[in-house]
Design an enzyme around this catalytic site. Structure first.
Site, PDB file in Angstrom:
ATOM      1  N   HIS A   1       6.517  -6.786  12.350  1.00  0.00           N
ATOM      2  CA  HIS A   1       6.497  -6.045  11.079  1.00  0.00           C
ATOM      3  C   HIS A   1       5.100  -5.544  10.750  1.00  0.00           C
ATOM      4  O   HIS A   1       4.886  -4.929   9.704  1.00  0.00           O
ATOM      5  CB  HIS A   1       7.019  -6.919   9.942  1.00  0.00           C
ATOM      6  CG  HIS A   1       5.991  -7.799   9.280  1.00  0.00           C
ATOM      7  ND1 HIS A   1       5.210  -8.689   9.980  1.00  0.00           N
ATOM      8  CD2 HIS A   1       5.621  -7.909   7.977  1.00  0.00           C
ATOM      9  CE1 HIS A   1       4.406  -9.309   9.124  1.00  0.00           C
ATOM     10  NE2 HIS A   1       4.628  -8.862   7.913  1.00  0.00           N
ATOM     11  N   GLY A   2       4.146  -5.794  11.637  1.00  0.00           N
ATOM     12  CA  GLY A   2       2.768  -5.379  11.415  1.00  0.00           C
ATOM     13  C   GLY A   2       1.890  -5.978  12.487  1.00  0.00           C
ATOM     14  O   GLY A   2       2.363  -6.364  13.563  1.00  0.00           O
TER      15      GLY A   2
ATOM     16  N   PHE B   1       0.824  -1.206   0.000  1.00  0.00           N
ATOM     17  CA  PHE B   1       0.000   0.000   0.000  1.00  0.00           C
ATOM     18  C   PHE B   1       0.857   1.254   0.000  1.00  0.00           C
ATOM     19  O   PHE B   1       2.055   1.229   0.298  1.00  0.00           O
ATOM     20  CB  PHE B   1      -0.926   0.029   1.223  1.00  0.00           C
ATOM     21  CG  PHE B   1      -0.199   0.087   2.547  1.00  0.00           C
ATOM     22  CD1 PHE B   1       0.292   1.286   3.047  1.00  0.00           C
ATOM     23  CD2 PHE B   1      -0.015  -1.063   3.315  1.00  0.00           C
ATOM     24  CE1 PHE B   1       0.971   1.352   4.256  1.00  0.00           C
ATOM     25  CE2 PHE B   1       0.659  -1.018   4.528  1.00  0.00           C
ATOM     26  CZ  PHE B   1       1.151   0.189   4.997  1.00  0.00           C
TER      27      PHE B   1
END
Length: 472
Positions: A391-392, A199
């Protein structure tokens, strides 16, 4: 599956598995929601000989061969390397750019839509669209990273100094091993976004008071508009990942090596297969950092179209979360694999790039579409996971399972569709984004609470989404 739990702190458990120990960095809520399969996979990974360390970040979830959210370490002199513990999207990572805009400056929906449309003019978001930059030489990019881009795309020293690495060196003769199909598929993909969870997101900053001085040193301020970019090495990394998973499988069969997980491939670092894969993985890291740079270049062109040619767009930082790299730890060189894990070095650490030697570097943690993202700062105690954080947010279930239980209406409500605070997206039909919505991921606030509680990193700033550009 695990024999014992050694509790090192409120969000750090060490589990004794049949074949070794795995460190799990998660608060109680997150830990007890981790699926059982993840621990089976940990034990299969620990069957690889001479493991130095294995850790799970709180966003851990089942992947192919190895969980996403894994840090796995071997000594470089006699250890192992694994395409399964790197992942297929080699070099996938995050990039953040700053602006002088305040969120109130782009509060008008029509202005945000205009900005989205301007970005899409300069950034290909369709899988079928190739790059606009025909003067970029793919071979130079995979050899030299940012140094392989034409000079006109490098706007200043900051472009090269505010990245985890602008160039990964390897012997170029290894490129002879690249199948023609990979060259063909990757040609024309520099500066393209890709699909899935990739994104471009326009966000607004909220600084954490505990780290306000650091935030201001970095150039951040409350309400500031920033742009976060998530992408990787596109067809180049994907092609290499598939090719060397196959090659490693054949080598393991030849050597008589087996593992209960048929998708877990590995080889000694010093083997021909290991050395070739390491070199070609570095070529994919070069592709990935150049790709994010050119994505940012395109986004900058979009902002300039809306706000004028003098619009400034400095990079805060660029870093990866799918790779293996040689790092000095414990007075020797280690091969540190991070699959869905982000490097977070503390202030003063000698591995920091010079621009962030004093403060430590920004570690960028995206949330899901519609939830907050975070800018973190590593802590000294992060050494217990080789300075790796999440990482997320991580997935609690598969994409298909999410599509079965989450409605488009729920997604619309989470994005505030129709309200003054609507998070705008370039997709007209949100049906295609159900598996990227807030409901497709774990609670990012709990993930961050785990990272902070484990002493791996602290929060510098929280960033709220204002508008999103996704691949179509």
């Amino acid at each position: 599956m695990y024999k014992d739990i050694n509790l090192h702190g409120p969000a750090h458990r060490e589990l004794a598995m049949p074949n070794g120990n795995v460190h799990v960095f998660a608060n109680e809520q997150i830990f007890y929601d981790i699926e059982y399969k993840a621990f089976e996979m940990a034990d299969n990974n620990l069957r690889i000989p001479r493991s130095v360390h294995m850790g799970y970040t709180p966003d851990v979830h089942v992947g192919k061969g190895t969980c996403i959210g894994t840090t796995a370490v071997w000594k470089a002199k006699d250890g192992f390397i694994s395409p399964s513990i790197v992942g297929v999207d080699i070099g996938c990572g995050m990039r953040l750019h700053m602006t002088s805009l305040h969120k109130e400056d782009i509060k008008d929906k029509s202005l945000k839509r205009k900005l989205i449309q301007a970005i899409e003019k300069f950034v290909p978001t369709s899988e079928r669209t190739t790059t606009r930059y025909e003067d970029i030489d793919l071979e130079k990019v995979v050899k030299y990273g940012l140094d392989g881009l034409p000079n006109k795309y490098i706007t200043g020293e900051r472009d090269l100094s505010h990245v985890e690495s602008h160039r990964f060196d390897f012997y170029p003769f290894h490129l002879d091993a690249i199948p023609a199909k990979v060259w063909r598929q990757a040609h024309g993909q520099i500066g393209t976004l890709g699909g899935g969870n990739h994104f471009i997101e326009i966000q607004a900053i909220e600084i954490n008071d505990d780290n306000r001085e650091v935030a201001e040193q970095w150039g951040l301020f409350d309400g500031q508009v920033v742009v976060m970019i998530h992408s990787g090495s596109r067809a180049w990394g994907a092609g290499l990942g598939r090719e060397y998973t196959r090659i490693f499988k054949e080598a393991m069969e030849k050597w008589g090596i087996s593992n209960p997980d048929k998708d877990l491939m590995y080889a000694p670092i010093n083997s021909h297969e290991g050395q070739t894969y390491k070199a070609l993985m570095y070529s994919a890291l070069n592709f990935a950092v150049a790709n994010r740079h050119m994505l940012a270049y395109g986004v900058h062109q979009g902002f300039k179209e809306v706000f004028g040619d003098d619009f400034e767009f400095p990079v805060l930082y660029d870093l990866m979360h799918n790779y293996a790299v040689e790092e000095p730890h414990r007075n020797q060189v280690m091969m540190v694999h991070r699959k869905g894990a982000t490097l977070a070095l503390p202030a003063g650490h000698y591995l920091n790039v010079p621009a962030y030697k004093e403060t430590g570097h920004p570690a960028l943690i995206p949330g899901s579409m519609g939830t907050a993202s975070y800018i973190m700062l590593g802590q000294e105690s992060g050494i217990k996971n080789f300075y790796s954080i999440c990482h997320g947010a991580g997935r609690p279930r598969s994409r298909s399972a999410t599509k079965q239980i989450v409605s488009v209406k729920q997604v619309e409500e989470s994005m505030g569709v129709g309200t003054d605070d609507e998070i705008l997206v370039n997709h007209r039909d949100l049906t295609h984004l159900v598996d990227e919505s807030a409901f497709a991921y774990k609670d990012v606030d709990q993930i961050i609470d785990s990272v902070v509680g484990a002493g791996l990193a602290t929060v510098v700033a929280k960033s709220r989404p204002l508008a999103v550009v996704k691949g179509v």
